[in-house]
Motif scaffolding. Structure first.
Motif, short mmCIF file in Angstrom:
data_model
loop_
_atom_site.label_atom_id
_atom_site.label_comp_id
_atom_site.label_asym_id
_atom_site.label_seq_id
_atom_site.Cartn_x
_atom_site.Cartn_y
_atom_site.Cartn_z
N SER A 89 -7.30 -46.11 -34.04
CA SER A 89 -7.06 -46.95 -34.93
C SER A 89 -8.13 -48.43 -35.16
CB SER A 89 -6.19 -47.82 -35.11
OG SER A 89 -5.49 -48.39 -33.91
N GLY A 90 -8.22 -49.45 -35.46
CA GLY A 90 -9.27 -50.51 -36.05
C GLY A 90 -9.37 -51.34 -34.76
N PRO A 91 -7.86 -51.58 -34.50
CA PRO A 91 -7.62 -52.34 -33.65
C PRO A 91 -7.30 -52.15 -31.66
CG PRO A 91 -5.46 -52.34 -35.72
CD PRO A 91 -6.58 -51.13 -36.01
N ALA A 92 -7.51 -50.50 -32.28
CA ALA A 92 -7.69 -49.71 -30.23
C ALA A 92 -9.14 -50.08 -30.42
CB ALA A 92 -6.94 -48.30 -30.55
N MET A 93 -9.77 -49.95 -31.44
CA MET A 93 -11.34 -49.44 -30.63
C MET A 93 -12.12 -51.12 -29.73
SD MET A 93 -13.39 -47.50 -32.21
CE MET A 93 -15.15 -48.71 -31.68
N TYR A 94 -11.22 -51.76 -29.88
CA TYR A 94 -11.46 -53.14 -29.54
C TYR A 94 -10.70 -53.21 -28.03
CZ TYR A 94 -13.09 -55.34 -33.68
OH TYR A 94 -13.50 -55.30 -34.58
N ARG A 95 -10.12 -52.36 -27.20
CA ARG A 95 -9.66 -51.78 -26.00
C ARG A 95 -10.73 -50.97 -25.30
NH1 ARG A 95 -4.20 -50.45 -28.19
NH2 ARG A 95 -4.52 -48.47 -27.26
N HIS A 96 -12.06 -50.19 -26.05
CA HIS A 96 -12.73 -49.50 -25.56
C HIS A 96 -14.00 -50.70 -25.53
CE1 HIS A 96 -10.58 -45.97 -25.39
NE2 HIS A 96 -10.23 -46.04 -26.83
N PHE A 97 -14.59 -51.32 -27.29
CA PHE A 97 -15.98 -52.22 -27.32
C PHE A 97 -15.19 -53.12 -27.83
CE2 PHE A 97 -16.99 -47.52 -27.47
CZ PHE A 97 -18.08 -47.40 -26.14
N SER A 98 -16.15 -54.26 -27.48
CA SER A 98 -15.86 -56.08 -27.61
C SER A 98 -15.96 -55.79 -29.25
CB SER A 98 -15.96 -57.00 -27.37
OG SER A 98 -17.62 -57.19 -26.79
N SER A 99 -17.17 -54.90 -29.30
CA SER A 99 -18.01 -55.19 -30.45
C SER A 99 -19.09 -53.90 -30.58
CB SER A 99 -18.87 -56.65 -30.97
OG SER A 99 -20.05 -56.60 -29.77
N LYS A 100 -19.42 -54.00 -32.32
CA LYS A 100 -20.49 -52.55 -33.11
C LYS A 100 -21.49 -52.86 -32.01
CE LYS A 100 -22.05 -52.70 -36.85
NZ LYS A 100 -22.93 -52.46 -37.97
N THR A 101 -21.86 -53.67 -31.96
CA THR A 101 -24.10 -54.34 -30.61
C THR A 101 -23.30 -53.68 -29.13
OG1 THR A 101 -24.04 -56.44 -32.34
CG2 THR A 101 -24.71 -55.97 -30.62
N GLU A 102 -22.04 -54.47 -28.44
CA GLU A 102 -22.36 -53.99 -27.19
C GLU A 102 -21.88 -52.58 -27.24
OE1 GLU A 102 -18.00 -53.44 -24.04
OE2 GLU A 102 -18.08 -54.68 -26.08
N LEU A 103 -21.52 -51.44 -28.16
CA LEU A 103 -21.29 -50.40 -27.85
C LEU A 103 -22.71 -49.57 -28.41
CD1 LEU A 103 -18.96 -47.53 -30.24
CD2 LEU A 103 -21.60 -47.45 -30.23
#
Length: 213
Positions: free
Chosen positions: A61-75
């Motif tokens: 889910s969208g919110p859960a993504m931020y447990r892996h990456f703080s931003s698209k740039t970090e990814l």
């Protein structure tokens, strides 16, 4: 601060504990997200992809993504630093075997083609979206790329010397960069038998470098 169950504990003379199932699962999901991101960014470009799109592709889910990456740039930073490190380390391993220059060059070309075949999306993203990285990650990638190029340059000059020819280092560098441009375009080529494509790309790379098989 108390350590979590996911943090390996190292005491004096103790070996690190093996990763927990939770840590392994998180690492596996992170790898899935990186693969999905590379695929989507190769298709639509960095600007055309959202973190939510990447998460949705692997059921995060969208919110859960931020447990892996703080931003698209970090990814993007992690993705491109990783592939650059793989190319650098793999190229260094080939060269450090100490084989004759001609044999080493063929192995370098084969290694690079292997990466293209197995990671085509990453190659496309690296060629197109390098400018979207943070300055620090961009610097790291360019440093690794320069070192990778110089490994090739050394080997190509060695092949010329082995043949009784001379090659200026500046020209060798141009030839290597041109060869990378040729090889890195392969993910955009029409469908072609993989074995035949490897033979064709190898022959084209050797021709661009001015080297015989």
């Amino acid at each position: 601060m108390s350590a979590t169950s996911d943090t390996p504990q190292v005491g004096t003379g103790d070996a690190p504990r093996p990763p927990t199932r939770r840590t392994q699962a998180k690492a596996a999901r992170r790898a899935e997200l990186l693969t999905a991101a590379a695929r989507q960014m190769a298709e639509r470009g960095f600007a055309g992809v959202r973190l939510e799109d990447i998460g949705r592709a692997v059921g995060v889910s969208g919110p859960a993504m931020y447990r892996h990456f703080s931003s698209k740039t970090e990814l993007l930073d992690e993705m491109l630093v990783d592939i650059s490190q793989r190319l650098h380390d793999g190229g260094a391993e080939v060269v450090d075997r100490g084989d004759p220059p001609a044999e080493t060059l063929l192995a370098l070309i084969g290694f690079h083609i292997d990466v293209l075949v197995t990671k085509p999306d990453l190659i496309v993203v690296q060629d197109r979206d390098l400018s979207s990285m943070t300055p620090e990650a961009n610097h790291r990638v360019r440093l690794l790329q320069r070192r990778y190029v110089e490994r090739w340059v050394d080997v190509v000059i060695g092949v010329y010397e082995e043949d009784g020819r001379t090659l200026d280092r500046a020209e060798a560098r141009v030839r290597v960069h041109a060869t990378f441009g040729l090889l890195n375009s392969s993910p955009r080529l029409p469908d072609y038998d993989e074995t035949e494509l490897r033979h064709l790309l190898t022959a084209m790379a050797l021709a661009a470098l001015g080297c015989r098989a």
